[in-house]
Scaffold this active site. Sequence first.
Site, PDB file in Angstrom:
ATOM      1  CD  GLU A  56      44.123  35.905  16.751  1.00 10.73           C
ATOM      2  OE1 GLU A  56      44.395  34.962  17.525  1.00 10.73           O
ATOM      3  OE2 GLU A  56      43.481  36.908  17.100  1.00 10.73           O
ATOM      4  CB  ALA A 166      21.898  58.018  51.501  1.00  8.31           C
ATOM      5  NE  ARG A 211      20.155  56.752  32.258  1.00 10.37           N
ATOM      6  CZ  ARG A 211      20.372  56.088  33.401  1.00 10.37           C
ATOM      7  NH1 ARG A 211      19.958  54.831  33.530  1.00 10.37           N
ATOM      8  NH2 ARG A 211      21.014  56.663  34.393  1.00 10.37           N
TER       9      ARG A 211
END
Length: 365
Positions: A56, A166, A211
């Site tokens: 503002e 996995a 990154r």
Amino acid sequence: MSFTPADQRFMARALALAARGQNTTHPNPRVGCVIVRGDQVVGEGWHRRAGEPHAEVLALAEAGEAARGATIYLTLEPCSHSGRTPPCVDAVVAAAPARVVVAMLDPNPVVDGNAAGTLRKAGIEVAVGLYGDRAEALNRGFVSRMRRGRPWVISKIAASVDGRTAVASGESKWISSAESRADVQQLRAGCSAIVTGIGTVLGDDPSLNVRLENCERQPLRVICDTRLRTAPGAQTLGLDGDVVIATASNDGARRAALAAAGAGFMDVAEQGGHLDLRQLLEQLAQREVNEVLVEAGPVLNGALVAAGLTDELVIYYAPSLLGGDGRAMFQLPQVVTMADKVECSFSECTRVGSDLKVRLLLADT
């Protein structure tokens, strides 16, 4: 309270401005402001960084005298206390607008309606609630920290379509696409802290940093390590940004070696052989952490869900199958009946490269 199509248009613009601070305002909320006189925008602003002018104030500086008698659209109630900057409500009152439209009141208990009351006492019309849900979604972490005393917790997972993270050996590079991994960088950049478990550190040696080009801020990196098993040579310790190890261990020699490698420490109570995760999150809130991104394995992900501490899941589903011997996303207490299931709701489903990105909110958030 009713709002006009013009109100909706200008508040939508203010929200778009606020979103520009997605990666930079920590620990402050993301706020946008638009000042309109007649049907003409005379000033705009968005909060960029803590310690710099609020939205503002920037918009009022651009509007100048045109703010007098105008309508101000704010995504969050103006602050009414002195912190890193003076109270913005004083600047708004001095500008003498006719009307202020606020998407949501500030959940900070030192504000929470006080500024709106000050504006009304000054003879300024105040309308609250336009696109409040959008404004809150933009600042879920800040709202969570103020209302619940803990950050908003997001668990990020890459998985096959059969829900495996996995293969049985633990090999997981790479389940998700290059595009998904790039998207994760944006997700990291928007969070105050990234949390992982010791199993992930020992098994994958992740960097856990952002990154991106022109990255202005590295999130705090937190390793949950009850027994202080982190190696001083862990990759994440050698990167820019702060790393803290949350632990219940008082092993002085291990602490000294890790401190020499760049680690800080958070002392967290042990509960059932593991860290007290609720206490961990409360301590992170005391460090002004708004959003936590969890990048961990099934043990930590499951423990957070089981404790009712996970607010959101971001899952990147890859178009592959890893079979029943693959590692699961969550290690949860046994679900005996359907009444024991963890309820979620879909909030987003988009294509990212060859993967499907799914956002889910947990039922009690």
